[in-house]
Design an enzyme around this catalytic site. Structure first.
Site, short mmCIF file in Angstrom:
data_model
loop_
_atom_site.label_atom_id
_atom_site.label_comp_id
_atom_site.label_asym_id
_atom_site.label_seq_id
_atom_site.Cartn_x
_atom_site.Cartn_y
_atom_site.Cartn_z
CE LYS A 124 -3.25 2.42 3.06
NZ LYS A 124 -4.40 2.55 2.16
CE LYS B 277 -18.79 -5.89 -2.22
NZ LYS B 277 -18.55 -6.44 -0.93
CB ILE C 207 -27.69 8.73 1.79
CG1 ILE C 207 -28.32 8.98 0.42
CG2 ILE C 207 -27.68 7.25 2.09
CD1 ILE C 207 -29.81 8.71 0.34
CB SER D 5 -21.84 10.18 5.73
OG SER D 5 -21.91 9.78 4.40
CD GLU E 32 -21.88 -5.91 -0.56
OE1 GLU E 32 -21.91 -4.92 -1.29
OE2 GLU E 32 -21.07 -6.05 0.35
CG HIS F 42 -29.06 4.16 1.36
ND1 HIS F 42 -29.31 4.81 0.17
CD2 HIS F 42 -27.73 3.87 1.35
CE1 HIS F 42 -28.17 4.92 -0.50
NE2 HIS F 42 -27.21 4.35 0.19
CG HIS G 79 -19.61 6.45 -6.95
ND1 HIS G 79 -20.93 6.13 -7.10
CD2 HIS G 79 -19.12 5.65 -5.98
CE1 HIS G 79 -21.23 5.14 -6.26
NE2 HIS G 79 -20.15 4.84 -5.57
#
Ligand code: GLN
Ligand code: ZN
Length: 772
Positions: free
Chosen positions: A25, A123, A449, A451, A623, A659, A712
Site C-alpha cells: 500500500k 465485487k 443519505i 454522512s 451483495e 437505503h 462517486h
C-alpha cells in the site's frame, strides 16, 4: 483405504499481497503521489514476493503459487496479459516501452487519471474484494503480453522454487468482462473465447519452456448457475488447451461454491487436476463428486480449510473429508477453499488479543499450518499429528464453551421472537397518513443519505482520541461542533429531512461493532478491498447484544438544533453481517436475528427520544445474495425478516427509511417490497432512474427516493439536470410517493460540491413539485 498411493501435497491458490506492514500500500501510494519512481516500486514488490516465497516454503507448503501477486488486481493483470487495453487507456499512455510507461498505463486502467476514466470496479463473487471489469468488444485487439507471469515464475525459480503460476482462466475472464462503452449491451464477451484461447495456449507453452510443471487456471465462474452454452464453451476451450504438446500440467481451480453441472465436464476433460471447494455451501461438492464416481486418476486439490473466514478449522472433521476423497481421485492434495487473499495475514500481528481467543482464529499464516498438518495427517496417518489434533480439539471446545460465545439471555430472547414482532402495527397505507400529519413535509421531500464530508479535521480528531492526545470530552465537543455546522448547512440548503452527518463514525459497520457485545475488533486484520484500499472487518465472535444506546445522544443533540425532522441513522443487520467475519458455529440467520434484536432496541430508544424518522441502511443486502439461484430464496427470507425485526417495534407515526446502493436491484425487488420500509432511497443516477420504472412495474407500494446525484464523482449536476431526472421519476411513479436525495452518503465528497449540488437539488425539487 490404504495410505500408500501417491503422497498428498500441501498447497494454496494464493496468499495476501500486502506484506506484514502493508508495504505494498505504502509503495503504490508513494508512486502515485510522485514521491517514488518505478524502480523503487518494483524493487519493493520483488522484496515482498521474496519474503512471501520464503514464508510459504518455511511453513511447509510444498507447491507454491506464483503470479498470484498483483500491484492492484488480478483481473486487471489478466486484461493486460491478453492485451485487452481499452483504446482510451492506450491513448492516455501511449508509450509502454519503459517500466514507468507500463505502470502508468496499468494504473490509468485501475484508477483513471486527469484525462481518462478507469475501468469499472465490482465485487469478486461473494467476497469484499473488488476487481476491475475488463471492457471488451468485437474490435478488441488481443495480443499476449506474458512478461508478468514469466518474470514472477523465473524470479522464484532463481530462488530455488518451482512455483505453479496462477492465471484467471479464459472462461471466467470473459464472463466477468462487460461490453466496451462503444459496443451495444447485446455483445457477449464470451463470443471472444476462440480468440483468447490461443493466447493462453501460447503462454502455457512459454511457462512450460521456462520450467513450470503445473499451471493453475482459476475458473470460479463455474460455481455460478451456467447455461449449457457456457459449459459447451468450457469444454471446447479446455479441449484446445489440453491438446497442446509442450504444455505444463493443468490444474483448474474452482471455489466459493459447488461446481454442479460443470463437474461432469471437468471430469471428462483432459485436465490433469481439478480444485474443488468443500467448505460451506460448497460442501455439496463431496456428494456430487461421489455421485459422479470421482475424478478417475486426475489430481484433486481439496479446499478443506475455509479461505473465506477466519476461524480455526476443525482438523479432525477436515481429515474425515480428505479421507473420503482419497478414493475419488488419483491423488488428493490439501488446500484452502480459495486464495487466502480474503483473510488477514497473521493472528500473531494482533496487538491486544486475548491469547485464548487467538487460538480460535486462523488468519492466512495459521491456515498454512492447518493445511500442512492435514497433509501430514492424510499422508502419514492421524497418529503422526495426534498432538496437533488434540490441541485443535481443545481450542475448539474452549470456544464452544466460552461465555463470550454463548450468552443464554441473548439466545432465549432470540428464541422467543414471535411472528408479530416482524410486523408494524398497521399497513403502510395507514402509517402514511399519521406520518404525513406528524412530519408535515412538502411533496417530493428532500433529504440526504446520512454522512456529510469526512474532513481532515474529523479524521485527525478521531486519531487524537485513539492515541490519547485528545480527551473523550473534547472529542465529543468537536463532534457536536461538526453536527451544529452540518445542521446549519442543511437549513441553508432548504432540505426537508435533516441528518446529523455521521461525523463520529469511522465506518458504518465498525462504529456499531465496537459498541455491540459479541463483536471483536482487530488491530491489524487488514484485508484488501480494492487496489491499495484495505479494510479491517470486525469478527462476530459470540451472541450479540447491545449493552447501551449507541446513537441516541448524537441524534437528539442534532434534533435539538432544528425544527425540521432529523433522521436517526443505523446500519442494518444484514449489512453488519456482510461486512464482518461471521460465526461458523450457527446459521447466519440466527446471528442476523441477534443483531436485529440489538438494533431494534436502538430503534425504539431513538423513537422514545423523539426521533420521528429512522433510517436503517442495508447497502449490502443485494451483495450477499448466494451465488447459486437455488439458495437465494432462503437467504432473502431471513434477511428480510432481520430487517423487519429491527424496524417493526415502532409506532405508526415513526417513519422508517432504508437505503441501498452499489448494486442492481432487479433481482431483489420482491425482497425490497417485503421489507416494508416506509421509504427506501436507492442509487439511481447513473442508470438514469431506470429503477423507478422497475419499482412501478413491481407495484412497489411504499415511498422511494431514487438518487439524483452520482456521489462517486465530484461533478455538480445543474438544476435542470436534476429536474430532468425527477421528471423521469414522476412520469414513471406516483409523485406523492417520491423523495429527492443523492445516490449515497456524502462522506467521500468535498464541501464545495456538496453545497453546490444540494442547493441545486432543493431548487430542482421545488421546480418539479406539483403546486399544493
Ligand atoms: N448512511 C450511510 C452514509 O451516508 C450509508 C452509506 C452506504 O450506503 N454505504 O454514509
Ligand atoms: Zn449508499
Amino acid at each position: 483405504m490404504s495410505t500408500t498411493g501417491p503422497a498428498s501435497r500441501a498447497t494454496v491458490y494464493g496468499y495476501p499481497r500486502q506484506g506484514s506492514k502493508r508495504e505494498l500500500k505504502k509503495a503504490t501510494e508513494a508512486y502515485w503521489a510522485g514521491s517514488s519512481d518505478a524502480e523503487q516500486l518494483l524493487a519493493t514488490t520483488r522484496q515482498l514476493r521474496r519474503e512471501r516465497l520464503q514464508l510459504l516454503r518455511d511453513a511447509g507448503v510444498e507447491e507454491i503459487p506464483s503470479n498470484d501477486f498483483s500491484l492492484y488486481d488480478h483481473v486487471l493483470d489478466t486484461a493486460v496479459l491478453l492485451g485487452a487495453v481499452p483504446p482510451r487507456h492506450r491513448e492516455a499512455v501511449p508509450d509502454v516501452s519503459t517500466p514507468q510507461g507500463r505502470l502508468d498505463r496499468y494504473f490509468a486502467m485501475a484508477r483513471g487519471n486527469d484525462q481518462v476514466a478507469p475501468l469499472e470496479m465490482t465485487k469478486w463473487f461473494d467476497t469484499n474484494y473488488h476487481y476491475l471489469v475488463p471492457e471488451l468488444g468485437p474490435d478488441t485487439s488481443f495480443a499476449l503480453d506474458p512478461e508478468k507471469p514469466l518474470r514472477e515464475f523465473t524470479e522464484a525459480s532463481n530462488a530455488g522454487v518451482i512455483t505453479r503460476p496462477v492465471l484467471v482462466g479464459p472462461v471466467t475472464f470473459l464472463l466477468l468482462a462487460k461490453p466496451a462503452p462503444e459496443v451495444g449491451d447485446g455483445f457477449e464477451p464470451l463470443s471472444l473465447l476462440d480468440r483468447i484461447v490461443p493466447l493462453y495456449a501460447d503462454l502455457l507453452a512459454r511457462l512450460r519452456a521456462a520450467g513450470a510443471e503445473w499451471v493453475q487456471l482459476d475458473e470460479p465462474a463455474l460455481v455460478l448457475d451456467q447455461p449449457a452454452a457456457v459449459l459447451d464453451a468450457l469444454r471446447g476451450a479446455y479441449a484446445t488447451l489440453t491438446a497442446g504438446v509442450d504444455r505444463p500440467k493443468l490444474l483448474l481451480a474452482t471455489y466459493f461454491d459447488r461446481v454442479g453441472e460443470a463437474l461432469p465436464v471437468l471430469r471428462d476433460s483432459d485436465l490433469d487436476g481439478i480444485g474443488l471447494d468443500f467448505v460451506g455451501p460448497a460442501s455439496a461438492n463431496l456428494a456430487d463428486l461421489t455421485a459422479a464416481g470421482g475424478l478417475g486418476d486426475k489430481r484433486l486439490v481439496a479446499g478443506v480449510v475455509n479461505g473465506h473466514n477466519i476461524w480455526a478449522a476443525d482438523l479432525t472433521a477436515a481429515l474425515d473429508i480428505l479421507e473420503n476423497l482419497r478414493g475419488l481421485a488419483g491423488r488428493v492434495d490439501v488446500s484452502a477453499s480459495c486464495s487466502l487473499l480474503h483473510v488477514p495475514l497473521d493472528v500473531a500481528l494482533e496487538r491486544d488479543l486475548d491469547p485464548g481467543i487467538a487460538g480460535w482464529l486462523a488468519f492466512a499464516r495459521q491456515k498454512l499450518d492447518e493445511i500442512v498438518t492435514l497433509t501430514k495427517g492424510l499422508t502419514a496417518g492421524r497418529d503422526a499429528v495426534s498432538d496437533l489434533l488434540r490441541a485443535n480439539a481443545e481450542r475448539l471446545a474452549s470456544r464452544a464453551a466460552s461465555p463470550l460465545v454463548r450468552v443464554d439471555a441473548v439466545r432465549q430472547r432470540a428464541g422467543a421472537v414471535a411472528d408479530a414482532d416482524l410486523y408494524r402495527a398497521s399497513p403502510y397505507g395507514k402509517r402514511d397518513l399519521v406520518q404525513a400529519e406528524r412530519l408535515n413535509l412538502p411533496p417530493l421531500p428532500t433529504t440526504t443519505i446520512g454522512s456529510f464530508p469526512q474532513t481532515a479535521g474529523l479524521r485527525s480528531a478521531r486519531a487524537a482520541l485513539r492515541t490519547g492526545t485528545m480527551s473523550p470530552d473534547s472529542y465529543v465537543a468537536a463532534m457536536r461542533d461538526e453536527i451544529r455546522d452540518v445542521i446549519a448547512e442543511q437549513e441553508e440548503f432548504g432540505l426537508d429531512v435533516l441528518v446529523h452527518g455521521e461525523p463520529e463514525r469511522n465506518d458504518m459497520v465498525q462504529y456499531f461493532a465496537e459498541q455491540l457485545d459479541g463483536f471483536l475488533a482487530t488491530t491489524d486484520g487488514w484485508v484488501q478491498s480494492y487496489g491499495s484500499r484495505y479494510v479491517r472487518p470486525p469478527i462476530i465472535l459470540g451472541d450479540v447484544s447491545r449493552p447501551r444506546p449507541m446513537t441516541v445522544e448524537w441524534a437528539t443533540y442534532a434534533q435539538s438544533l432544528t425544527d425540521k425532522p432529523v433522521k436517526g441513522m443505523l446500519t442494518g443487520p444484514v449489512t453488519m453481517l456482510a461486512w464482518s467475519f461471521v460465526r461458523d458455529d450457527q446459521p447466519r440467520a440466527d446471528t442476523a436475528r441477534q443483531v436485529a434484536l440489538a438494533l431494534r432496541d436502538e430503534v425504539t430508544d431513538l423513537e422514545a427520544a423523539g426521533i420521528g424518522v429512522i433510517q436503517v441502511d442495508e447497502p449490502a443486502l443485494r451483495e450477499t445474495l448466494p451465488l447459486r439461484d437455488g439458495d437465494r430464496a432462503a437467504y432473502l427470507a431471513w434477511a428480510v425478516d432481520a430487517f423487519r425485526l429491527t424496524t417493526s417495534g415502532v409506532r405508526d407515526e415513526t417513519q422508517i427509511h432504508t437505503h441501498m446502493c452499489y448494486a442492481e436491484f432487479g433481482d431483489v425487488l420482491q425482497a425490497i417490497i417485503d421489507m416494508d420500509a416506509d421509504v427506501i432511497s436507492l442509487e439511481a443516477a447513473r442508470s438514469k432512474m431506470a429503477i423507478v420504472a422497475d419499482l412501478a412495474r413491481a407495484d412497489y407500494p411504499n415511498e422511494v427516493g431514487p438518487g439524483v446525484w452520482d456521489i462517486h464523482s465530484p461533478r455538480v449536476p445543474s438544476v435542470d439536470e436534476i429536474a430532468e431526472h425527477l421528471r423521469i421519476a414522476t412520469d414513471a411513479f406516483p409523485s406523492e410517493r417520491l423523495w429527492v436525495n443523492p445516490d449515497c452518503g456524502l462522506k467521500t465528497r468535498g464541501y464545495p460540491e456538496v453545497r453546490a449540488t444540494l442547493t441545486n437539488l432543493v431548487a430542482a425539487a421545488r421546480q418539479v413539485r406539483p403546486p399544493i
